[in-house]
Scaffold this active site. Structure first.
Site, PDB file in Angstrom:
ATOM      1  N   HIS A   1       0.871  -1.137   0.019  1.00 15.17           N
ATOM      2  CA  HIS A   1       0.067  -0.094   0.287  1.00 15.17           C
ATOM      3  C   HIS A   1       0.873   1.219   0.080  1.00 15.17           C
ATOM      4  O   HIS A   1       0.562   2.171   0.718  1.00 15.17           O
ATOM      5  CB  HIS A   1      -0.737  -0.014   1.131  1.00 15.17           C
ATOM      6  CG  HIS A   1      -0.350  -0.072   2.556  1.00 15.17           C
ATOM      7  ND1 HIS A   1      -0.891  -0.853   3.612  1.00 15.17           N
ATOM      8  CD2 HIS A   1       0.802   0.390   2.803  1.00 15.17           C
ATOM      9  CE1 HIS A   1      -0.297  -0.836   4.712  1.00 15.17           C
ATOM     10  NE2 HIS A   1       1.122  -0.011   4.315  1.00 15.17           N
TER      11      HIS A   1
ATOM     12  N   HIS B   1      -1.360   3.875  10.042  1.00 15.41           N
ATOM     13  CA  HIS B   1      -0.084   4.535  10.422  1.00 15.41           C
ATOM     14  C   HIS B   1      -0.009   5.554  11.090  1.00 15.41           C
ATOM     15  O   HIS B   1       0.634   6.674  10.960  1.00 15.41           O
ATOM     16  CB  HIS B   1       0.742   4.885   8.922  1.00 15.41           C
ATOM     17  CG  HIS B   1       0.617   3.712   7.950  1.00 15.41           C
ATOM     18  ND1 HIS B   1      -0.545   3.277   7.602  1.00 15.41           N
ATOM     19  CD2 HIS B   1       1.588   2.907   7.351  1.00 15.41           C
ATOM     20  CE1 HIS B   1      -0.198   2.255   6.472  1.00 15.41           C
ATOM     21  NE2 HIS B   1       1.024   1.976   6.629  1.00 15.41           N
TER      22      HIS B   1
HETATM   23  C1  DHB Z   1       6.007   3.123   2.274  1.00 21.02           C
HETATM   24  C2  DHB Z   1       5.544   2.066   2.341  1.00 21.02           C
HETATM   25  C3  DHB Z   1       4.579   2.016   3.319  1.00 21.02           C
HETATM   26  O1  DHB Z   1       3.943   0.673   3.601  1.00 21.02           O
HETATM   27  C4  DHB Z   1       4.047   2.981   4.113  1.00 21.02           C
HETATM   28  O2  DHB Z   1       3.391   2.653   5.047  1.00 21.02           O
HETATM   29  C5  DHB Z   1       4.693   4.183   4.164  1.00 21.02           C
HETATM   30  C6  DHB Z   1       5.798   4.368   3.146  1.00 21.02           C
HETATM   31  C7  DHB Z   1       7.433   3.591   1.354  1.00 21.02           C
HETATM   32  O3  DHB Z   1       7.766   2.503   0.777  1.00 21.02           O
HETATM   33  O4  DHB Z   1       7.532   4.659   1.173  1.00 21.02           O
HETATM   34 FE    FE Z   2       2.567   0.896   5.444  1.00 15.32          FE
END
Ligand code: DHB
Ligand code: FE
Length: 281
Positions: free
Chosen positions: A12, A59
């Site tokens: 994601h 997050h």
């Molecule tokens: C990225 C990937 C993630 O799953 C996330 O939650 C935040 C950043 C990334 O690769 O930038």
């Molecule tokens: Fe993530």
């Protein structure tokens, strides 16, 4: 009766959402990423699920260090798109399915999972990016979505096995809902990634592909991966793969692999994606 007919696992990465929102999908860096979802968009447009259950990790958008539930189910009518620091993504709000959500909560709590009930919650890229890669850029999402959140932000976080068992409890709940609904379950996050520190950018293709193979043929083999193993082998954020364990737990033991895609890089992350259908559906 309602039935979970298929599962979707996908990364994601927020930059995927930004590429879409800013019309950059045709650029050389992004083209191969979006090509991996072409078949998926066709598949889900044809399947036309009545409801999607989307298992993702917040997050620290709706929750924070002040309060972080281990598991939560969205029971609201509608969820706004979270502002993650640069304004909410320009995508439609997510409409829920309170009847099925409350039924899942009732059933799963009786099955000993003590869930947080989320009536009001902004949803972040963990949910909106998977919706975008699967459904494109519609003015409204094509079906109601039930958000299910898992804590992978504040330790201790739940084990992969516990997440798999939650998937089984969700399946049982769905199958006892008294309406004919075709349900698809998403598990989002991962695959290998480490966003900060000395090992930032760490990718372990072997680990990721073994995880995907096991998901199809031997899901039990993934269950005992410890938090330390995810972290050591595939980076601090690889723990997000526990969301895929919820999705897998909600499917039959035997599944058909409809589509798989694996690509490095998108941002700092290995993008993984799989579609699994129940054999009996
Ligand atoms: C990225 C990937 C993630 O799953 C996330 O939650 C935040 C950043 C990334 O690769 O930038
Ligand atoms: Fe993530």
């Amino acid at each position: 009766m309602a039935k979970i007919v298929a599962g979707v696992g996908t990364s994601h990465v927020p930059a995927i959402g930004a590429a879409l929102d800013n019309g950059r999908t045709g650029e050389p860096y992004w083209k191969p990423v979006f090509a991996g979802y072409e078949k998926s968009k066709e598949w889900i447009a044809k399947l036309k699920p009545d409801v999607c259950i989307a298992v993702y990790n917040d997050h620290a958008s709706a929750f924070s260090l002040e309060m972080f539930p281990t598991f939560g189910v969205g029971a609201g009518e509608e969820y706004p798109i979270a502002d993650e620091g640069w304004g909410p993504r320009p995508v439609p709000p997510v409409k829920g399915h309170p009847d099925l959500a409350w039924h899942i909560i009732q059933s799963v709590v009786q099955d000993d999972f003590d869930l947080c009930i989320c009536n009001k919650m902004a949803v972040d890229h963990g949910l909106s990016v998977p919706l975008s890669v699967m459904f494109g850029q519609p003015s409204e999402w094509p079906c109601p979505i039930i958000p299910v959140i898992v804590n992978v932000v504040v330790y201790p976080v739940p084990t992969g096995k516990r997440c798999y068992m939650l998937g089984k409890a969700i399946r049982k709940a769905v199958e006892s809902f008294d309406k004919d609904l075709k349900v698809v379950i998403f598990g989002t996050g991962g695959m290998s990634h480490q966003l900060a520190g000395q090992r930032a950018g760490l990718i372990n293709k072997e680990f990721d592909n073994r995880f995907l193979d096991n998901l199809v043929h031997d899901p039990a083999a993934n269950l005992d991966i410890t938090h330390l193993e995810y972290l050591r082998e595939a980076g601090a954020e690889a723990i997000e793969l526990v969301m895929w364990q919820v999705m897998r737990g909600a499917l039959d033991d035997e599944v058909n692999e409809i589509h798989r895609f694996y690509h490095v890089p998108a941002s700092n992350t290995a993008v993984g994606h799989i579609i699994l259908e129940n054999k009996k559906s």
